[in-house]
Enzyme design. Structure first.
Site, PDB file in Angstrom:
ATOM      1  N   SER A 188      74.618  63.929 121.791  1.00 18.66           N
ATOM      2  CA  SER A 188      75.147  64.738 120.693  1.00 18.66           C
ATOM      3  C   SER A 188      74.464  66.089 120.712  1.00 18.66           C
ATOM      4  CB  SER A 188      74.895  64.067 119.339  1.00 18.66           C
ATOM      5  OG  SER A 188      75.167  64.969 118.271  1.00 18.66           O
ATOM      6  N   ASP A 238      78.933  42.778 118.320  1.00 17.44           N
ATOM      7  CA  ASP A 238      78.167  43.589 117.378  1.00 17.44           C
ATOM      8  C   ASP A 238      76.945  44.131 118.106  1.00 17.44           C
ATOM      9  OD1 ASP A 238      76.720  44.723 115.353  1.00 17.44           O
ATOM     10  OD2 ASP A 238      76.668  42.945 114.075  1.00 17.44           O
ATOM     11  N   LEU A 239      76.999  45.399 118.497  1.00 22.87           N
ATOM     12  CA  LEU A 239      75.931  45.986 119.295  1.00 22.87           C
ATOM     13  C   LEU A 239      74.715  46.358 118.464  1.00 22.87           C
ATOM     14  CD1 LEU A 239      77.995  48.257 121.732  1.00 22.87           C
ATOM     15  CD2 LEU A 239      77.312  45.861 121.984  1.00 22.87           C
ATOM     16  N   TYR A 268      70.142  59.552 113.332  1.00 24.60           N
ATOM     17  CA  TYR A 268      71.272  59.875 114.207  1.00 24.60           C
ATOM     18  C   TYR A 268      70.854  60.801 115.348  1.00 24.60           C
ATOM     19  CZ  TYR A 268      75.735  61.439 115.954  1.00 24.60           C
ATOM     20  OH  TYR A 268      76.788  61.726 116.792  1.00 24.60           O
TER      21      TYR A 268
END
Length: 245
Positions: A113, A41-42, A152
């Site tokens: 992104s 679980d990062l 994000y």
């Protein structure tokens, strides 16, 4: 045989990259929450530390390629977005630096992104906290008026900056480090974004001159290219793959 580590290997771009590199003959060690060689679980510091220990054991301290592809979108709690996208990338990049130096023609490609440059997030308290390595302060900045897009896009902007900041030291050590900045790509993350009542409309209205979303295999092809010998003089770069957005 080259040894490669891919995080986020169970789905999306990570799964496509794993399949492509295995087809090319790499031994790939996958890391994910499920369906992977190493389960981790990062989003948690202890999960990242455990992942590093298991990776270094599995590769015996020698690694040729690294693709930190694990990432989440605005559908999860804001602190989780920051922890997985930034710390789950940068802490593993730094933690595997020595192992990569021991590898053959070593290279790493992080996932940024194209959304990172859609708003002026450079000097926000959130991005500054990420780049300072202060996870608690990054979470606090999100709690103070943050939103899913900031979490994000800001985390991905910080990943790109982290790559650039490391270019000198990594280059001198003989380890290439680059990032790819995909646009909208048909992954489970994109499907959840399209279904989101708040963010789905924006995703559907993105201007994409090529007229379609990307496919995970297309992004994986660029990652393989950036990891390989044809790009031996490409270092510290952010490559955009977003259909012209």
């Amino acid at each position: 045989m080259r040894t490669t580590v891919i995080t986020g290997s169970a789905s999306g771009i990570g799964a496509a990259t794993r399949a492509r590199l295995e087809a090319a003959g790499d031994r790939v060690i996958g890391v994910d929450l499920r369906d992977a060689d190493i389960l981790a679980d990062l989003s948690k510091a202890e999960g990242r530390a455990a992942a590093l220990r298991e990776i270094l054991t599995a590769c015996d301290g020698r690694l040729d390629r690294f693709g930190p592809c694990a990432g989440v979108n605005q559908s999860l709690p804001l602190p989780t977005i920051a922890s997985v996208n930034y710390f789950g990338t940068v802490e593993l990049i730094d933690g595997l630096f020595d192992a990569l130096q021991a590898g053959e023609a070593p290279a790493c490609v992080a996932i940024c992104s194209n959304s990172a440059r859609m708003s002026p997030f450079d000097e926000t308290p959130f991005v500054r906290a990420l780049l300072a390595g202060d996870e608690a302060q990054a979470h606090a900045a999100l709690a103070d008026g943050g939103n899913g897009f900031l979490a994000y896009a800001g985390s991905k902007l910080a990943v790109g900056k982290a790559v650039r900041h490391r270019a000198d030291a990594w280059g001198r050590a003989g380890v290439r480090l680059n990032a790819i900045a995909p646009g909208a790509t048909r992954t489970p993350l994109l499907e959840s974004t399209l279904a989101d009542p708040q963010y789905g409309r924006f995703a559907k209205e993105l201007p994409i001159p090529l007229g379609r979303f990307g496919e995970p295999e297309e992004i994986a092809g660029i990652i393989e290219f950036l990891l390989g010998p044809a790009t031996a003089f490409v270092h510290g770069a952010i490559w955009y793959a977003d259909g012209g957005t």
